[in-house]
Structure formats: structure tokens, C-alpha cells
Design a protein around this motif. Structure first.
Motif, PDB file in Angstrom:
ATOM      1  N   GLY A 165       0.821  -1.198   0.000  1.00 33.57           N
ATOM      2  CA  GLY A 165       0.000   0.000   0.000  1.00 33.57           C
ATOM      3  C   GLY A 165       0.856   1.250   0.000  1.00 33.57           C
ATOM      4  O   GLY A 165       1.277   1.727  -1.047  1.00 33.57           O
ATOM      5  N   ALA A 166       1.144   1.792   1.187  1.00 31.39           N
ATOM      6  CA  ALA A 166       1.953   3.008   1.306  1.00 31.39           C
ATOM      7  C   ALA A 166       3.422   2.643   1.517  1.00 31.39           C
ATOM      8  O   ALA A 166       3.741   1.644   2.168  1.00 31.39           O
ATOM      9  N   LEU A 215       1.660  -0.034   5.628  1.00 37.00           N
ATOM     10  CA  LEU A 215       0.223  -0.149   5.346  1.00 37.00           C
ATOM     11  C   LEU A 215       0.059  -0.960   4.068  1.00 37.00           C
ATOM     12  O   LEU A 215       0.671  -0.641   3.045  1.00 37.00           O
ATOM     13  N   TRP A 216      -0.755  -2.003   4.120  1.00 37.72           N
ATOM     14  CA  TRP A 216      -0.919  -2.882   2.966  1.00 37.72           C
ATOM     15  C   TRP A 216      -2.398  -3.181   2.754  1.00 37.72           C
ATOM     16  O   TRP A 216      -3.231  -2.899   3.614  1.00 37.72           O
ATOM     17  N   TRP A 268      -2.308  -3.008   8.624  1.00 40.83           N
ATOM     18  CA  TRP A 268      -0.981  -2.487   8.946  1.00 40.83           C
ATOM     19  C   TRP A 268      -0.124  -3.538   9.636  1.00 40.83           C
ATOM     20  O   TRP A 268      -0.624  -4.445  10.300  1.00 40.83           O
ATOM     21  N   SER A 269       1.195  -3.375   9.441  1.00 42.48           N
ATOM     22  CA  SER A 269       2.185  -4.188  10.141  1.00 42.48           C
ATOM     23  C   SER A 269       3.357  -3.304  10.543  1.00 42.48           C
ATOM     24  O   SER A 269       3.632  -2.289   9.894  1.00 42.48           O
ATOM     25  N   LEU A 270       4.046  -3.688  11.636  1.00 45.85           N
ATOM     26  CA  LEU A 270       5.291  -3.054  12.047  1.00 45.85           C
ATOM     27  C   LEU A 270       6.449  -3.991  11.727  1.00 45.85           C
ATOM     28  O   LEU A 270       6.411  -5.176  12.080  1.00 45.85           O
ATOM     29  N   LEU A 271       7.482  -3.446  11.073  1.00 43.43           N
ATOM     30  CA  LEU A 271       8.646  -4.224  10.698  1.00 43.43           C
ATOM     31  C   LEU A 271       9.854  -3.742  11.486  1.00 43.43           C
ATOM     32  O   LEU A 271       9.967  -2.558  11.816  1.00 43.43           O
TER      33      LEU A 271
END
Length: 340
Positions: free
Chosen positions: A236-237, A249-250, A266-269
Motif C-alpha cells: 500500500g503506502a 500499510l498494505w 498495517w504491520s510493524l517491521l
């Protein structure tokens, strides 16, 4: 598709800008027993006619050409990009820069330019986009020093590698990006695996943002026990760095009708190793808001779609840019405490 140029005034605030995609379509694409497509070539535009008995027109955005041996599509429109300047909170248009339109200029762009993503790294801006042609469906790269004047650098990923998102910062002196190679074949994970075969959000690295090497460890993969309804995921972003890691953001797609329902998650990497997913939100972040498109209801041909393409830091909140229903641009302010 959102970015933030440097502020030259004394207010301490700055404007946001879009690279907004415009899709030019014929008012009457079907006439005289043919469907017509727009194509750019040799500095001008052409109209091509395809007999209706050779195509499938069930998708309003494309038509499938039958009897080709492979899946072959034509487009009912041609896309180009328009830089649009917004107020700092993204709620009002300052100017639309038609003098800086980003339009096809190479053979590999003959059916248009779409899916733009802007990343800011230092004082430079990097914009990836998809170029569409019979030769290839490739990822191209533009660069800019001010967010308005863009230079085409050329193809950086070849056929059907979509949703390329350059991380908004270097990691270990390298550029990183999320990618998504597409295909019609995937190999199964073993029984009991937490992962499910299918399109995933992969990673790549580069010393200069022009030459990319796939990272051996994948990024965000579809889970075997997915969020209810999701059967496909994609970028996404462009990821942005937070105190907790890279915020990604996906989009997730739930099958429905011909196109599906698109929502944002959303995910945190990990800040030093983006292949390590620290956390993923249990709930969706954004979904379509039909009230936003009520004023253009007579033009709507797709619904239940929000497709997030950009994010900038707005202080105590994130300012998120999305496409709404394939016909409108949406800005959403999200409290930072909702993404931790």
C-alpha cells in the motif's frame, strides 16, 4: 501517492503533494460492433478497435482478448499522473500543476502510467509507478528534487512486479523496497505451516535505488489462518520509520463480484531487519466509506474499494492518502496511538 516538500516560509508548516492518477476513458468505447482502446505512440494518441465477439467485457476497467493462448487484456482507459499540491493537513487543494503532468513518453508506457508511490529520503523524492504496454507490465522510477518536477529514470523491475514501495529512509546504507511479483503458479507450504501460498509482499535492496536485488527472506506473507475474508495481499503506502519500527500499510482483498473488496491493514517491521514482522494489527485500518462518493454516485462503476498509497507524519497523527472506489482521492487522519 503523497509526499511532503520542504517548507520555504516561516510558519514551520509545509504543504503536501499528490501525484494523482487520472484515467482518460472514451465516452462511448463500444460502437459499430467494436470496443475501442486508447494507445500512445510516437508522440500522439491512437484509438484501436477490437471486434466484440473476440473479447470479454465483464470488467469495466479492462477487456480480455479471447483465443490468445495466454491471458491477454486491453484497457478501456489510459492513465497519467498530475502533481496536486494540498494544505499541510491534506484537507484542501492549493494548486493542480497541469504544467508538470507526467504522461507517457516511452514505448513501454503506451497504455499508461498508474499506481504511483512517492518516498522521501533526505531531500530527494523517489516515485515508483507501473507502466503498461504489450511489451511488459513493468515498474518504472521517477526522481525529483522538489516534489513537482519529475525525471523518468527508466524501468527498475520487469514484467508483472507490482506495488513497489521504497522505504522512506536508508537501512545500513542501502535502499530497501517492498515488491510483489505476480504469476499464476505458487508452490505449497508444508502442512501445518503458518503461511499460505500465494502473492506476498517481498523485499529487495539497492545501493542506488536504480539497481535492485531480491532479498532472500520474504517480507509480509499471507497467513494460513488469515484475517477473515482475505485471500490476497499487496503493498500500500511506502513504509515510514516510527520509534517502534517501519510502519507498513498494505491492502487485503476479500472476494466479491468481479474485483473484490479492498481494505487497508498495517504491520510493524523491525527497524534494522524489515524481513522481521514485529506486529500486525488484528483489525482492519481503513475500509470504503460510501458517503464520500455520494456526490459522484452516477459515475461509480466499482465499490467497496479503498486502496492506500501514501503516508506522511502529521505530528500526533498520520496523514494517509488512499484511492476511494477508483474514482476519488481520500485523506484520512489516523491517531498514532491506533498503530502501536
Amino acid at each position: 501517492m503523497i509526499g511532503r516538500p520542504k517548507d520555504d516560509n516561516d510558519s514551520g508548516r509545509c504543504a503536501d503533494f499528490y501525484a494523482e492518477r487520472y484515467r482518460e476513458a472514451l465516452r462511448t468505447p463500444v460502437q459499430d460492433g467494436h470496443i475501442h482502446a486508447i494507445r500512445w505512440a510516437e508522440g500522439t494518441y491512437h484509438i484501436d478497435a477490437w471486434p466484440l465477439d473476440l473479447v470479454d467485457t465483464s470488467d469495466p476497467r479492462t477487456f480480455a482478448v479471447r483465443g490468445q493462448g495466454w491471458k491477454v487484456l486491453g484497457l478501456t482507459s489510459l492513465s497519467w499522473l498530475l502533481p496536486v499540491e494540498l494544505t499541510a493537513d491534506g484537507t484542501a487543494i492549493v494548486a493542480a500543476h497541469y504544467d508538470r503532468v507526467i504522461a507517457p513518453m516511452a514505448d513501454y508506457q503506451c497504455y499508461g502510467i498508474e499506481d504511483a508511490r512517492i518516498s522521501q529520503i533526505g531531500d530527494r523524492y523517489w516515485m515508483t509507478a507501473c507502466a503498461v504496454s504489450p511489451e511488459r507490465h513493468s515498474t518504472i522510477l521517477y526522481t525529483s528534487d522538489n516534489g513537482f518536477d519529475w525525471r523518468l529514470e527508466g524501468i527498475v523491475l520487469d514484467h508483472q512486479n507490482k506495488d513497489m514501495l521504497i522505504f522512506q529512509g536508508l537501512i545500513g546504507g542501502q535502499y530497501w523496497a517492498q515488491t510483489r511479483p505476480l504469476g499464476d503458479l505458487y508452490f505449497a507450504y508444508p502442512p501445518g505451516s503458518p503461511w499460505r501460498a500465494g502473492p506476498s509482499i517481498n523485499l529487495a535492496t539497492s545501493p542506488d535505488a536504480l539497481h535492485w536485488r531480491p532479498h532472500p527472506v520474504p517480507g509480509i506473507r499471507p497467513l494460513s489462518a488469515p484475517v477473515p475474508g482475505i485471500t490476497r495481499i499487496g503493498g500500500g503506502a511506502p513504509p515510514i520509520l516510527t520509534p517502534d519500527g517501519w510502519l507498513s500499510l498494505w491492502h487485503g482483498v476479500e472476494p466479491a463480484g468481479g474485483v473484490g473488496i479492498y481494505r487497508t491493514y498495517w504491520s510493524l517491521l523491525d527497524a534494522a531487519d524489515p524481513a522481521r514482522v514485529i506486529a500486525t494489527g488484528a483489525e482492519l485500518l481503513l475500509e470504503a466509506a460510501p458517503a464520500l462518493t455520494d456526490p459522484i454516485e452516477d459515475l461509480m462503476y466499482l465499490r467497496d474499494i479503498v486502496f492506500t498509497t501514501g503516508i506522511v507524519d502529521g505530528g500526533d497523527r498520520w496523514i494517509v492518502a488512499s484511492g476511494e472506489g477508483d474514482l476519488a482521492c481520500r485523506i484520512t487522519a489516523i491517531d498514532k496511538t491506533n498503530l502501536s
